[in-house]
Scaffold this motif. Structure first.
Motif, short mmCIF file in Angstrom:
data_model
loop_
_atom_site.label_atom_id
_atom_site.label_comp_id
_atom_site.label_asym_id
_atom_site.label_seq_id
_atom_site.Cartn_x
_atom_site.Cartn_y
_atom_site.Cartn_z
N TRP A 50 12.27 1.32 -5.44
CA TRP A 50 11.01 2.02 -5.23
C TRP A 50 9.82 1.08 -5.06
O TRP A 50 8.81 1.45 -4.50
N GLU A 51 9.98 -0.18 -5.52
CA GLU A 51 8.86 -1.10 -5.39
C GLU A 51 8.57 -1.48 -3.93
O GLU A 51 7.49 -1.96 -3.62
N LEU A 87 -5.31 7.98 -3.78
CA LEU A 87 -5.13 6.83 -4.67
C LEU A 87 -5.15 7.24 -6.13
O LEU A 87 -4.40 6.70 -6.96
N VAL A 88 -6.02 8.20 -6.47
CA VAL A 88 -6.08 8.68 -7.86
C VAL A 88 -4.73 9.31 -8.24
O VAL A 88 -4.18 9.03 -9.32
N MET A 90 -1.84 8.78 -6.83
CA MET A 90 -0.84 7.71 -6.86
C MET A 90 -0.92 6.94 -8.17
O MET A 90 0.10 6.56 -8.76
N GLY A 91 -2.15 6.69 -8.60
CA GLY A 91 -2.36 5.97 -9.86
C GLY A 91 -1.76 6.74 -11.03
O GLY A 91 -1.07 6.15 -11.88
N ALA A 92 -2.00 8.05 -11.05
CA ALA A 92 -1.45 8.88 -12.12
C ALA A 92 0.08 8.83 -12.09
O ALA A 92 0.75 8.75 -13.12
N ILE A 94 1.97 6.41 -10.94
CA ILE A 94 2.47 5.09 -11.38
C ILE A 94 2.52 5.02 -12.90
O ILE A 94 3.45 4.46 -13.49
N ILE A 95 1.52 5.61 -13.54
CA ILE A 95 1.50 5.61 -15.01
C ILE A 95 2.75 6.35 -15.53
O ILE A 95 3.43 5.88 -16.44
N LEU A 98 5.86 4.18 -14.90
CA LEU A 98 5.97 3.09 -15.88
C LEU A 98 6.50 3.60 -17.21
O LEU A 98 7.37 2.99 -17.82
N ARG A 99 5.98 4.75 -17.64
CA ARG A 99 6.40 5.32 -18.93
C ARG A 99 7.88 5.71 -18.90
O ARG A 99 8.62 5.44 -19.84
N PHE B 62 4.65 -6.47 -11.64
CA PHE B 62 4.65 -6.28 -10.18
C PHE B 62 4.27 -4.84 -9.84
O PHE B 62 3.53 -4.60 -8.88
N ILE B 67 0.45 -1.44 -7.15
CA ILE B 67 -0.44 -0.27 -6.98
C ILE B 67 -1.88 -0.74 -6.84
O ILE B 67 -2.62 -0.20 -6.02
N ILE B 71 -4.23 -0.08 -3.66
CA ILE B 71 -5.59 0.46 -3.82
C ILE B 71 -6.59 -0.44 -3.10
O ILE B 71 -7.45 0.02 -2.35
N ALA B 106 8.69 -7.97 -2.58
CA ALA B 106 9.15 -6.70 -3.17
C ALA B 106 10.66 -6.53 -3.03
O ALA B 106 11.34 -6.12 -3.97
N PHE B 410 -12.18 5.10 -11.01
CA PHE B 410 -11.19 4.04 -10.87
C PHE B 410 -11.20 3.02 -12.01
O PHE B 410 -10.12 2.65 -12.50
N PHE B 413 -9.26 4.49 -14.67
CA PHE B 413 -7.84 4.43 -14.34
C PHE B 413 -7.27 3.03 -14.60
O PHE B 413 -6.16 2.88 -15.13
N LEU B 417 -4.18 2.20 -16.95
CA LEU B 417 -2.99 1.53 -16.43
C LEU B 417 -2.72 0.23 -17.19
O LEU B 417 -1.55 -0.09 -17.50
N VAL B 420 -1.22 1.21 -20.56
CA VAL B 420 0.17 1.66 -20.43
C VAL B 420 1.10 0.47 -20.13
O VAL B 420 2.18 0.33 -20.72
N TRP B 423 1.52 -1.49 -23.22
CA TRP B 423 2.36 -0.73 -24.15
C TRP B 423 3.83 -0.83 -23.77
O TRP B 423 4.70 -1.04 -24.62
N VAL B 424 4.10 -0.70 -22.46
CA VAL B 424 5.49 -0.79 -21.98
C VAL B 424 6.06 -2.17 -22.31
O VAL B 424 7.19 -2.29 -22.83
#
Lengths: 315, 436
Positions: A50-51, A87-88, A90-92, A94-95, A98-99, B62, B67, B71, B106, B410, B413, B417, B420, B423-424
């Motif tokens: 996916w990267e 983008l917003v 997409m950002g959500a 990605i979070i 990651l989780r 990465f 991301i 952006i 990537a 942003f 955000f 990010l 998170v 934390w990960v």
């Protein structure tokens, strides 16, 4: 040269659309793991592959700016809101990714959050951006209110259709559940309905496209009939063929619209000829793309081969 | 706050956030590859473990970097349309090439990270790290050439705003390219290595009473990271010296503003610390002649003062803090590893003492700040221009008021990010700590 450059943009966007739909639709199987029977196919595909998906978007985006600088002032001003909203989202997303994919814990709420943001992303992208390129439409125009829902629906349907076809093939369950069979049939019919609606709105809001799309629509109809027959008659089998048909249906619709739009880049304000960069710069960039493809295509094939095949050692 | 200020805040926060992740995206592949190489050559399992553990961090960082990179590419287009309209005609080639380098990075990140147990021959797996290193470094190189172009624009003819005679290669390989790219890429390697050393130092402090294998692993990680940090810190200082000379000769107003030099003079002093005032730097530690030495290798080198320029084109004098901070931390990054290795040779116990571990930890954190300060010095030092002598910053931004809302959304955000991501990483390493 202009058509070569336009093809680079369109092909990059197509690959991105396919991979992004598969990736976003994967969250459906994360939210409802019993559909496939296990999450292993989703996890073993998503993590290594996916990267690279977003890189296709960046390639399409940079190629659009690089090869067609004349159109840049038009779309950069008109599309500021859709791009930032995308983008917003997409950002959500990605979070959530990651989780769920990198942390040990992934509760139901986070899976639902990822599911919503993942399905919102392609919808926002298609509904926010495509009407402007196809008809120069913004929310101030009546045609936008036809095109935006049409593209939102096809984006949503494509996400369900491509991802369910892909993961059914990746998992290839020997005894697929009734729910999976239902999902695959539903996804196909939903996609065909959305395509029908899209063609209807294009006919009304962007009629210039309809002039060139007839061959693509004929092929689309033929493929749809084959897929319907296989799906209804041979339930729970031929996952590979059904994935190929799903990709072919999506490709026919995507390329049919994209190439019917040409030579317009933004209808009716800019064509690929009026917006094109100087030939010397274009030659260098197309050469660079060709050289890059020699290295990147085999590498990409290796990545997908490794991610889709069961773990085993290679000498 | 007006639209341009909001746009600048938006762009500034995006850049600051992206650079934080991008520097690790460039640095970690080299560290991982070197650790695996040593592990294979010496048959050392500790180094193999190091490479495997760092690979997880590389993958997660990465993701965040990718991301923020996506952006940035979109934000450049929608936030700075006049700037990108100019760039798209003159120096878009590096953007294209950067995309392919990013692709390479990537793809091979996916191949490298998920094939540890797929190849019988360990060298095959190690070889897959090379395109990853090349892709990440090339990506940084290409994008930095655009920044170099913004300092030293060339390769086109501009007649009343009409651009002609474009030569993308000349624009890309401008006079600032060599110094700027080497300085930034070396600093990413040095900083990444120092951050790993800082993590090793923290783990070492926590494992004072740990068993012998854990102590041995900690010592190896610390020594290896500091060795790499030392080599690239030296390289960064050398490249930074060339960069300073380039700025002195080609952007003299930025050089003068960095040390608050008002009058043109020989034997110009370097003022460490001090307070920035509208008339110069006050109450700093003055080192006579050092600025001239930096500018041209001689105390007699003439440093052009700000009075020689139109005050409306002066960069803000606050860049003095950024410049001093970057230089000071850069020197620390050379001294601390030297001290560590000197102690290790003569008094090994002191090298792994709590005081030394704290020093390494703090320097590791400061090294990240140095990269951020370096970019702030570059960007603020070019003001009031976005493209030096060509385009003012106020003319480069969009006039859309939409920007105001997103300039708030942003950064929030980015903070989420970052939390998170941290934390990960922390929870992963905490959970796998016992496996070492």
């Amino acid at each position: 040269m202009e058509y070569c450059a336009a093809s680079l943009v369109v092909v990059s966007l197509f690959v991105y659309a396919v991979l992004f739909c598969i990736e976003c639709g994967a969250t459906l199987f994360m939210a409802e793991p019993e559909l496939l029977g296990s999450e292993s196919a989703v996890r073993s595909y998503i993590n290594p592959a996916w990267e690279t998906t977003n890189v296709f978007l960046v390639t399409a985006f940079i190629s659009l700016i690089a090869f067609f600088p004349g159109a840049f002032p038009l779309w950069s001003r008109a599309l500021i809101v859709p791009f930032l909203v995308f983008l917003v989202v997409m950002g959500a997303r990605i979070i959530g990714m990651l989780r769920i994919f990198y942390a040990a814990k992934s509760g139901r709420v986070m899976r639902l959050f990822l599911f919503i943001s993942s399905f919102a992303a392609p919808v926002v992208f298609a509904a926010g951006i495509m009407p402007f390129f196809l008809a120069g439409a913004t929310p101030a125009d009546g045609s936008w209110w036809l095109l935006a829902p049409g593209f939102a629906m096809i984006a949503f349907a494509s996400t369900v259709f491509l991802s369910s076809s892909f993961f059914a093939y990746a998992e290839r369950p020997s005894h697929p559940s009734a729910r999976l069979n239902f999902l695959l049939r539903f996804a196909l019919i939903f996609f065909l309905s959305a395509a029908f609606v899209l063609v209807f709105v294009l006919e009304n809001a962007a009629p210039h496209i309809m002039a060139g799309i007839s061959t693509a629509l004929t092929a689309f109809g033929l493929l749809a009939v084959i897929d319907l027959v296989i799906s209804l008659a041979r339930n729970g089998r031929y996952f590979g063929l059904r994935l190929l048909l799903a990709l072919a249906l999506f490709a026919t619709l995507f390329f049919g619209i994209a190439f019917s739009q040409l030579p317009y880049l933004i209808y009716p304000a800019a064509t690929i000829f009026t917006a094109f960069t100087d030939p010397a710069s274009a030659g260098i960039m197309l050469g660079a793309a060709a050289v890059a493809a020699v290295f990147l295509v085999p590498a990409l094939a290796l990545l997908y081969y490794l991610s889709l095949h069961k773990k085993r050692e290679y000498k | 706050m007006d639209v341009v200020e909001a746009g600048r805040a938006f762009m500034g926060s995006t850049m600051a956030f992206h650079i934080f992740f991008a520097l690790f995206g460039v640095g970690i592949p080299l560290m991982v590859s070197l650790a695996e190489l040593i592990g294979i050559v010496r048959g050392d399992d500790d180094f193999m473990t190091m490479a495997k553990r760092w690979t997880f961090a590389m993958t997660v960082l990465f993701v965040a970097g990718a991301i923020s990179g996506t952006i940035i590419s979109v934000v450049f287009a929608v936030l700075l349309p006049p700037f990108m309209a100019f760039i798209s005609k003159v120096v878009i080639l590096p953007f294209s090439l950067e995309t392919y380098a990013f692709f390479l990075e990537a793809i091979f990140l996916g191949i490298y990270a998920y094939t540890w147990d797929r190849f019988k021959n360990k060298w095959v797996h190690w070889l897959t790290s090379l395109p990853l290193i090349i892709g990440s470094a090339a990506s940084a190189f290409f994008i930095t050439t655009v920044n170099a172009f913004m300092t030293a624009p060339q390769g086109f003819t501009d007649v009343n705003g009409v651009i002609s005679n474009v030569n993308q290669w000349v624009a890309m390989f401008n006079p600032a390219t060599a110094t700027k790219t080497t300085h930034s890429i070396f600093s990413y390697y040095a900083t990444t290595a120092f951050v790993f050393a800082a993590i090793a130092a923290v783990q070492f402090m926590r494992r004072k009473r740990a068993d012998a294998p854990a102590r041995r692993y900690g010592e190896k990680m610390l020594a290896f990271s500091l060795a790499v940090a030392f080599i690239f810190s030296i390289a960064t200082v050398v490249a930074g010296d060339s960069s300073a000379r380039f700025i002195a000769q080609n952007a003299p107003e930025q050089f003068a503003a960095s040390e608050g030099v008002m009058q043109t003079e020989q034997n110009a002093p370097f003022t460490a610390l001090g307070i920035v005032t509208p008339s110069g730097i006050k109450d700093g530690i003055v080192m006579p002649g050092l600025l001239s030495l930096l500018a041209g290798g001689s105390f007699r080198t003439v440093v052009v003062g700000l009075s020689a320029f139109d005050p409306s084109t002066w960069p803000p004098l606050i860049i003095h803090y950024y410049f001093d901070g970057m230089v000071g931390i850069g020197i620390l990054m050379v001294v601390v590893p030297l001290l560590f290795f000197a102690l290790w040779k003569r008094r090994a116990r002191w090298a792994f003492s709590k005081a030394m571990s704290w020093t390494i930890f703090v320097t590791g954190l400061l090294s990240v700040a140095a990269v951020e300060l370096g970019w702030m010095f570059t960007e603020m030092g070019r003001q009031p221009y976005t493209i030096r002598g060509i385009m003012f910053t106020k003319d480069a931004f969009t006039s859309s008021p939409t920007v105001m809302a997103y300039a708030v959304i942003f950064p929030v955000f980015y903070v989420v990010l970052a939390i998170v991501t941290a934390w990960v990483l922390v929870s992963h390493y905490k959970n796998t700590d016992h496996q070492r």
